[in-house]
Design a protein around this motif. Sequence first.
Motif, PDB file in Angstrom:
ATOM      1  N   LYS A  58      -8.779  -6.637   2.443  1.00 20.21           N
ATOM      2  CA  LYS A  58      -7.915  -5.847   3.318  1.00 20.21           C
ATOM      3  C   LYS A  58      -6.489  -5.810   2.771  1.00 20.21           C
ATOM      4  O   LYS A  58      -5.875  -4.752   2.644  1.00 20.21           O
ATOM      5  CB  LYS A  58      -7.938  -6.430   4.738  1.00 20.21           C
ATOM      6  CG  LYS A  58      -9.306  -6.453   5.391  1.00 20.21           C
ATOM      7  CD  LYS A  58      -9.255  -6.915   6.834  1.00 20.21           C
ATOM      8  CE  LYS A  58      -8.839  -8.358   6.990  1.00 20.21           C
ATOM      9  NZ  LYS A  58      -9.810  -9.323   6.433  1.00 20.21           N
ATOM     10  N   THR A  59      -5.973  -6.990   2.442  1.00 23.51           N
ATOM     11  CA  THR A  59      -4.600  -7.077   1.929  1.00 23.51           C
ATOM     12  C   THR A  59      -4.479  -6.387   0.580  1.00 23.51           C
ATOM     13  O   THR A  59      -3.526  -5.645   0.327  1.00 23.51           O
ATOM     14  CB  THR A  59      -4.169  -8.552   1.811  1.00 23.51           C
ATOM     15  OG1 THR A  59      -4.303  -9.175   3.093  1.00 23.51           O
ATOM     16  CG2 THR A  59      -2.733  -8.664   1.336  1.00 23.51           C
ATOM     17  N   LEU A  60      -5.433  -6.619  -0.309  1.00 19.42           N
ATOM     18  CA  LEU A  60      -5.411  -6.012  -1.643  1.00 19.42           C
ATOM     19  C   LEU A  60      -5.430  -4.488  -1.553  1.00 19.42           C
ATOM     20  O   LEU A  60      -4.719  -3.797  -2.294  1.00 19.42           O
ATOM     21  CB  LEU A  60      -6.610  -6.505  -2.459  1.00 19.42           C
ATOM     22  CG  LEU A  60      -6.775  -5.899  -3.850  1.00 19.42           C
ATOM     23  CD1 LEU A  60      -5.603  -6.261  -4.746  1.00 19.42           C
ATOM     24  CD2 LEU A  60      -8.089  -6.361  -4.484  1.00 19.42           C
ATOM     25  N   THR A  61      -6.222  -3.951  -0.633  1.00 15.97           N
ATOM     26  CA  THR A  61      -6.325  -2.499  -0.497  1.00 15.97           C
ATOM     27  C   THR A  61      -4.995  -1.888  -0.072  1.00 15.97           C
ATOM     28  O   THR A  61      -4.546  -0.879  -0.649  1.00 15.97           O
ATOM     29  CB  THR A  61      -7.414  -2.139   0.530  1.00 15.97           C
ATOM     30  OG1 THR A  61      -8.666  -2.696   0.115  1.00 15.97           O
ATOM     31  CG2 THR A  61      -7.568  -0.630   0.655  1.00 15.97           C
ATOM     32  N   ILE A  62      -4.355  -2.473   0.927  1.00 13.45           N
ATOM     33  CA  ILE A  62      -3.081  -1.941   1.414  1.00 13.45           C
ATOM     34  C   ILE A  62      -2.005  -2.064   0.338  1.00 13.45           C
ATOM     35  O   ILE A  62      -1.209  -1.144   0.125  1.00 13.45           O
ATOM     36  CB  ILE A  62      -2.666  -2.664   2.710  1.00 13.45           C
ATOM     37  CG1 ILE A  62      -3.690  -2.378   3.818  1.00 13.45           C
ATOM     38  CG2 ILE A  62      -1.275  -2.229   3.152  1.00 13.45           C
ATOM     39  CD1 ILE A  62      -3.484  -3.192   5.082  1.00 13.45           C
ATOM     40  N   ASN A  63      -1.979  -3.198  -0.353  1.00 12.51           N
ATOM     41  CA  ASN A  63      -1.002  -3.419  -1.422  1.00 12.51           C
ATOM     42  C   ASN A  63      -1.182  -2.384  -2.534  1.00 12.51           C
ATOM     43  O   ASN A  63      -0.214  -1.793  -3.031  1.00 12.51           O
ATOM     44  CB  ASN A  63      -1.163  -4.839  -1.969  1.00 12.51           C
ATOM     45  CG  ASN A  63       0.036  -5.285  -2.778  1.00 12.51           C
ATOM     46  OD1 ASN A  63       0.944  -4.511  -3.026  1.00 12.51           O
ATOM     47  ND2 ASN A  63       0.032  -6.533  -3.195  1.00 12.51           N
ATOM     48  N   THR A  64      -2.415  -2.141  -2.935  1.00 14.88           N
ATOM     49  CA  THR A  64      -2.693  -1.174  -3.995  1.00 14.88           C
ATOM     50  C   THR A  64      -2.338   0.240  -3.563  1.00 14.88           C
ATOM     51  O   THR A  64      -1.767   1.022  -4.336  1.00 14.88           O
ATOM     52  CB  THR A  64      -4.187  -1.237  -4.387  1.00 14.88           C
ATOM     53  OG1 THR A  64      -4.536  -2.575  -4.735  1.00 14.88           O
ATOM     54  CG2 THR A  64      -4.480  -0.320  -5.559  1.00 14.88           C
ATOM     55  N   LEU A  65      -2.644   0.581  -2.319  1.00 17.25           N
ATOM     56  CA  LEU A  65      -2.326   1.906  -1.800  1.00 17.25           C
ATOM     57  C   LEU A  65      -0.821   2.154  -1.816  1.00 17.25           C
ATOM     58  O   LEU A  65      -0.357   3.249  -2.153  1.00 17.25           O
ATOM     59  CB  LEU A  65      -2.880   2.049  -0.380  1.00 17.25           C
ATOM     60  CG  LEU A  65      -2.775   3.423   0.280  1.00 17.25           C
ATOM     61  CD1 LEU A  65      -3.561   4.467  -0.514  1.00 17.25           C
ATOM     62  CD2 LEU A  65      -3.286   3.374   1.708  1.00 17.25           C
ATOM     63  N   ALA A  66      -0.051   1.136  -1.468  1.00 20.12           N
ATOM     64  CA  ALA A  66       1.409   1.271  -1.476  1.00 20.12           C
ATOM     65  C   ALA A  66       1.930   1.566  -2.880  1.00 20.12           C
ATOM     66  O   ALA A  66       2.879   2.330  -3.060  1.00 20.12           O
ATOM     67  CB  ALA A  66       2.054   0.003  -0.928  1.00 20.12           C
TER      68      ALA A  66
END
Length: 329
Positions: A58-66
Motif C-alpha cells: 500500500k505504502t509503496l504504491t502511493i509513494n511510486t504514484l507520487a
Amino acid sequence: MSTLENSANLSVLQEKVNATIKEVSKVVVGQEYMVNRLLIGLFTNGHVLLEGVPGLAKTLTINTLAKVIHLDFHRIQFTPDLLPSDLIGTMIYNQKNGNFEVKKGPVFANLILADEVNRAPAKVQSALLEAMQEKQVTIGETTFQLDRPFLVLATQNPVEQEGTYPLPEAQVDRFMLKVYIDYPKKADELEVMRRMSNQNFDDNVQQLLTKEEVYQVRDAINNVSISASLEEYIIDIIFATRDPKAYGLDKLSEYIQFGASPRASINLHRAAKALAFFHGRDYVLPEDIKEIAYDVLNHRILLNYEAEADDITTKDVINSILNKISVQK
C-alpha cells in the motif's frame, strides 16, 4: 474547439493515464486495481482509504504514484502517541526576535500518505478531518489554506488487529472510496519475491504527468456525460440503502442501521464518470456505476448486530441492491 479536437485531446489524456498505470507497475506488481482507484480519487478530488494487512504494498504504491505524477508528497506514520501538532504544525518561539513563528507540518503537501491512520488518537483524527474537508488547517489563531491539489491517501489495518481503533463515522464518510486490498496472486507474489531479492532492482520511475495535466484530466472527467436516467439510477441505489422496503428489499431492512449519506450519491456520480474516462469513453454506462459502487458504498452502510449474527456483510447488502434495482428507461 471542434468535436474532433475534443476527441483527440481526450485520447491523449487517456493514453497518459494508461501510461501512468504502466509506469507504476514497473515497481508495484499486481496492484492495478489499487492504482486505478487511487487515480480516480486524485482526478475527482476525493480522498481514498485503503484497508489491508501489512505488507501488501500500500505504502509503496502511493509513494511510486507520487513520483510518476511529480507532486509534493509526505508520508505520516500514525501512532498512538501522535499529536495534532505533529500533523499540522505548531508555533515555535524565536529567541532572536522574541516572536512566535509558524512551523508548518507534513500535511502541507499535494499527496498525504496517512499510514495506519486508525492507530492515532481522536484529537489527531479531528485535525486530519479539518484538513480533508475544508482543505485548510488552523495553527494558533491563523488559518492556512493547503496546497492544491490536496489528497489524503490513508491506509489502515483491519480493526481486528491489536492497537487499532475504528475511525469516526464522520471521518470515514469523508473518504470518497474505501478499497479492500487482498493478498496477491501466486504468479504476482513470485514476481515480487524475485524483484525484491535482486539487490540491483531499479525502483526509479519516470515523471509522466504534471500538475497541470492532472487538472486537464479533471476537466475531461467533468465533461463526461451521464444521462438523466443513470442519475436517477444512482439516487435509487442510495435511497435503497436507507429505505430497503420501498424497493422490495424487505429483508435488508432488518440488517441496515444507517444507510449511505448524500456524499455517497455525489461520489458515485463522480467516480462513475472517472471510470468511464478510464475505459476510454466520454459517457457513463450502468456497468460503470455497478463496478465502482462497492468502493463508494462499503464504508457508508452501517449494519447492526443482527447482520453480524447472520454473517451478512456490506458487500452482501450492495449485491442485493444492485441485483434488484435497474435503470428506468
